[in-house]
Design a protein around this motif. Structure first.
Motif, PDB file in Angstrom:
ATOM      1  N   ALA A  83      64.808  45.918  38.707  1.00  0.00           N
ATOM      2  CA  ALA A  83      65.973  45.041  38.829  1.00  0.00           C
ATOM      3  C   ALA A  83      66.968  45.645  39.805  1.00  0.00           C
ATOM      4  O   ALA A  83      67.164  46.866  39.837  1.00  0.00           O
ATOM      5  CB  ALA A  83      66.615  44.835  37.464  1.00  0.00           C
ATOM      6  N   GLN A  84      67.602  44.786  40.589  1.00  0.00           N
ATOM      7  CA  GLN A  84      68.603  45.210  41.563  1.00  0.00           C
ATOM      8  C   GLN A  84      69.858  44.356  41.385  1.00  0.00           C
ATOM      9  O   GLN A  84      69.768  43.177  41.078  1.00  0.00           O
ATOM     10  CB  GLN A  84      68.065  45.073  42.985  1.00  0.00           C
ATOM     11  CG  GLN A  84      66.822  45.926  43.210  1.00  0.00           C
ATOM     12  CD  GLN A  84      66.362  45.928  44.639  1.00  0.00           C
ATOM     13  OE1 GLN A  84      67.175  45.919  45.562  1.00  0.00           O
ATOM     14  NE2 GLN A  84      65.051  45.953  44.836  1.00  0.00           N
ATOM     15  N   TYR A  85      70.999  44.998  41.613  1.00  0.00           N
ATOM     16  CA  TYR A  85      72.297  44.336  41.422  1.00  0.00           C
ATOM     17  C   TYR A  85      73.168  44.594  42.641  1.00  0.00           C
ATOM     18  O   TYR A  85      72.941  45.567  43.380  1.00  0.00           O
ATOM     19  CB  TYR A  85      72.976  44.880  40.155  1.00  0.00           C
ATOM     20  CG  TYR A  85      72.146  44.651  38.921  1.00  0.00           C
ATOM     21  CD1 TYR A  85      72.303  43.508  38.150  1.00  0.00           C
ATOM     22  CD2 TYR A  85      71.168  45.566  38.544  1.00  0.00           C
ATOM     23  CE1 TYR A  85      71.510  43.288  37.030  1.00  0.00           C
ATOM     24  CE2 TYR A  85      70.374  45.353  37.424  1.00  0.00           C
ATOM     25  CZ  TYR A  85      70.556  44.211  36.675  1.00  0.00           C
ATOM     26  OH  TYR A  85      69.771  43.989  35.575  1.00  0.00           O
ATOM     27  N   LEU A  86      74.175  43.756  42.848  1.00  0.00           N
ATOM     28  CA  LEU A  86      75.085  43.919  43.967  1.00  0.00           C
ATOM     29  C   LEU A  86      75.759  45.281  43.885  1.00  0.00           C
ATOM     30  O   LEU A  86      76.333  45.639  42.857  1.00  0.00           O
ATOM     31  CB  LEU A  86      76.139  42.806  43.970  1.00  0.00           C
ATOM     32  CG  LEU A  86      77.039  42.759  45.202  1.00  0.00           C
ATOM     33  CD1 LEU A  86      76.213  42.535  46.465  1.00  0.00           C
ATOM     34  CD2 LEU A  86      78.072  41.653  45.051  1.00  0.00           C
ATOM     35  N   ARG A  87      75.661  46.050  44.968  1.00  0.00           N
ATOM     36  CA  ARG A  87      76.184  47.424  45.000  1.00  0.00           C
ATOM     37  C   ARG A  87      77.144  47.584  46.180  1.00  0.00           C
ATOM     38  O   ARG A  87      76.952  48.435  47.038  1.00  0.00           O
ATOM     39  CB  ARG A  87      75.024  48.414  45.123  1.00  0.00           C
ATOM     40  CG  ARG A  87      73.924  48.265  44.100  1.00  0.00           C
ATOM     41  CD  ARG A  87      74.202  48.949  42.852  1.00  0.00           C
ATOM     42  NE  ARG A  87      74.277  50.370  43.156  1.00  0.00           N
ATOM     43  CZ  ARG A  87      74.504  51.289  42.286  1.00  0.00           C
ATOM     44  NH1 ARG A  87      74.693  50.963  41.040  1.00  0.00           N
ATOM     45  NH2 ARG A  87      74.566  52.557  42.616  1.00  0.00           N
ATOM     46  N   GLY A  88      78.144  46.743  46.258  1.00  0.00           N
ATOM     47  CA  GLY A  88      79.125  46.839  47.349  1.00  0.00           C
ATOM     48  C   GLY A  88      78.654  46.163  48.610  1.00  0.00           C
ATOM     49  O   GLY A  88      77.848  45.227  48.571  1.00  0.00           O
ATOM     50  N   LEU A  89      79.131  46.649  49.738  1.00  0.00           N
ATOM     51  CA  LEU A  89      78.833  46.012  51.022  1.00  0.00           C
ATOM     52  C   LEU A  89      77.372  46.130  51.438  1.00  0.00           C
ATOM     53  O   LEU A  89      76.913  45.374  52.277  1.00  0.00           O
ATOM     54  CB  LEU A  89      79.723  46.611  52.109  1.00  0.00           C
ATOM     55  CG  LEU A  89      81.222  46.365  51.936  1.00  0.00           C
ATOM     56  CD1 LEU A  89      82.000  47.074  53.025  1.00  0.00           C
ATOM     57  CD2 LEU A  89      81.529  44.894  51.910  1.00  0.00           C
ATOM     58  N   GLY A  90      76.648  47.065  50.847  1.00  0.00           N
ATOM     59  CA  GLY A  90      75.244  47.244  51.175  1.00  0.00           C
ATOM     60  C   GLY A  90      74.334  46.179  50.592  1.00  0.00           C
ATOM     61  O   GLY A  90      73.160  46.109  50.913  1.00  0.00           O
ATOM     62  N   GLY A  91      74.863  45.358  49.712  1.00  0.00           N
ATOM     63  CA  GLY A  91      74.064  44.307  49.108  1.00  0.00           C
ATOM     64  C   GLY A  91      73.387  44.757  47.817  1.00  0.00           C
ATOM     65  O   GLY A  91      73.870  45.649  47.128  1.00  0.00           O
ATOM     66  N   PHE A  92      72.267  44.144  47.520  1.00  0.00           N
ATOM     67  CA  PHE A  92      71.546  44.415  46.276  1.00  0.00           C
ATOM     68  C   PHE A  92      70.703  45.672  46.411  1.00  0.00           C
ATOM     69  O   PHE A  92      70.040  45.889  47.428  1.00  0.00           O
ATOM     70  CB  PHE A  92      70.640  43.233  45.918  1.00  0.00           C
ATOM     71  CG  PHE A  92      71.381  42.099  45.303  1.00  0.00           C
ATOM     72  CD1 PHE A  92      71.334  41.878  43.942  1.00  0.00           C
ATOM     73  CD2 PHE A  92      72.158  41.251  46.070  1.00  0.00           C
ATOM     74  CE1 PHE A  92      72.036  40.842  43.364  1.00  0.00           C
ATOM     75  CE2 PHE A  92      72.850  40.203  45.507  1.00  0.00           C
ATOM     76  CZ  PHE A  92      72.800  40.011  44.149  1.00  0.00           C
ATOM     77  N   ALA A  93      70.745  46.500  45.346  1.00  0.00           N
ATOM     78  CA  ALA A  93      69.971  47.729  45.317  1.00  0.00           C
ATOM     79  C   ALA A  93      69.755  48.118  43.869  1.00  0.00           C
ATOM     80  O   ALA A  93      70.506  47.686  42.975  1.00  0.00           O
ATOM     81  CB  ALA A  93      70.699  48.846  46.060  1.00  0.00           C
ATOM     82  N   PRO A  94      68.736  48.953  43.601  1.00  0.00           N
ATOM     83  CA  PRO A  94      68.555  49.463  42.233  1.00  0.00           C
ATOM     84  C   PRO A  94      69.778  50.278  41.823  1.00  0.00           C
ATOM     85  O   PRO A  94      70.496  50.825  42.661  1.00  0.00           O
ATOM     86  CB  PRO A  94      67.323  50.344  42.348  1.00  0.00           C
ATOM     87  CG  PRO A  94      66.625  49.912  43.589  1.00  0.00           C
ATOM     88  CD  PRO A  94      67.698  49.411  44.508  1.00  0.00           C
ATOM     89  N   LEU A  95      69.996  50.388  40.514  1.00  0.00           N
ATOM     90  CA  LEU A  95      71.153  51.111  40.002  1.00  0.00           C
ATOM     91  C   LEU A  95      71.038  52.615  40.185  1.00  0.00           C
ATOM     92  O   LEU A  95      72.027  53.288  40.427  1.00  0.00           O
ATOM     93  CB  LEU A  95      71.369  50.789  38.518  1.00  0.00           C
ATOM     94  CG  LEU A  95      71.743  49.350  38.217  1.00  0.00           C
ATOM     95  CD1 LEU A  95      71.831  49.137  36.710  1.00  0.00           C
ATOM     96  CD2 LEU A  95      73.055  48.989  38.887  1.00  0.00           C
ATOM     97  N   GLY A  96      69.855  53.160  40.027  1.00  0.00           N
ATOM     98  CA  GLY A  96      69.728  54.620  40.029  1.00  0.00           C
ATOM     99  C   GLY A  96      69.186  55.233  41.251  1.00  0.00           C
ATOM    100  O   GLY A  96      68.788  54.848  42.214  1.00  0.00           O
TER     101      GLY A  96
END
Length: 171
Positions: free
Chosen positions: A158-171
């Protein structure tokens, strides 16, 4: 040395062996019973245990990938969607049936607010392919799964919005 009857020995082995994870969702029986063609999806990297989970299966071509399901059906093309309530704990394993063996494109979403509308700020998404989603539309190659006559297993992070970089995994 004391010998246990075979039935007691079998029961002892069942208790000592951890149960395999059971798939969830409306197609769960296909994976739990080994009745393919189907895809068993191990979902990892969830942000929390809220909302609902969804799998969608599309034809594996650029024109149909992520196309509205109403349009696909109107054109006589395959589309399948499976929902599951978020389990309170444990491994998350979903199942989705395929119409026949072949190549398909698979999308996972974590609908955290349960509104059935993707919220870019809150909800998560994922595909079987490696790498982060970023800010661009996902590539078909990230979503491809080859389904045999039986049940195949894949992992989606699963990936979520991580700022300006867009969607990425949490860890």
């Amino acid at each position: 040395m004391m010998q246990l009857p075979l039935t007691l020995l079998g029961a002892a082995l069942l208790v000592a062996t951890p149960a395999a994870a059971q798939s969830i969702g409306s197609d769960a029986a296909a994976c739990n019973n080994g009745q393919g063609p189907a895809i068993r999806v191990n979902v990892v990297g969830l942000k929390d245990r809220t909302g609902r989970l969804k799998l969608e299966l599309y034809p594996a071509n650029d024109d149909d990938f992520l196309k509205d399901d109403r349009d696909l059906r109107a054109e006589g093309k395959f589309f399948r969607r499976v929902w599951a309530d978020m389990p309170a704990s444990g491994a998350v394993q979903m199942c989705i049936r395929a119409p026949s063996p072949g190549r398909y494109a698979l999308l996972f979403t974590h609908d955290r607010d349960g509104r059935n509308k993707f919220n870019f700020m809150r909800d998560g998404a994922g595909f079987p392919g490696a790498g982060k989603l970023g800010r661009a539309r996902p590539k078909l190659a990230q979503a491809i799964v080859t389904v045999p006559a039986g049940v195949t297993t894949t992992t989606v992070r699963a990936q979520y919005l991580r700022g300006l970089g867009g969607f990425a995994p949490l860890g």
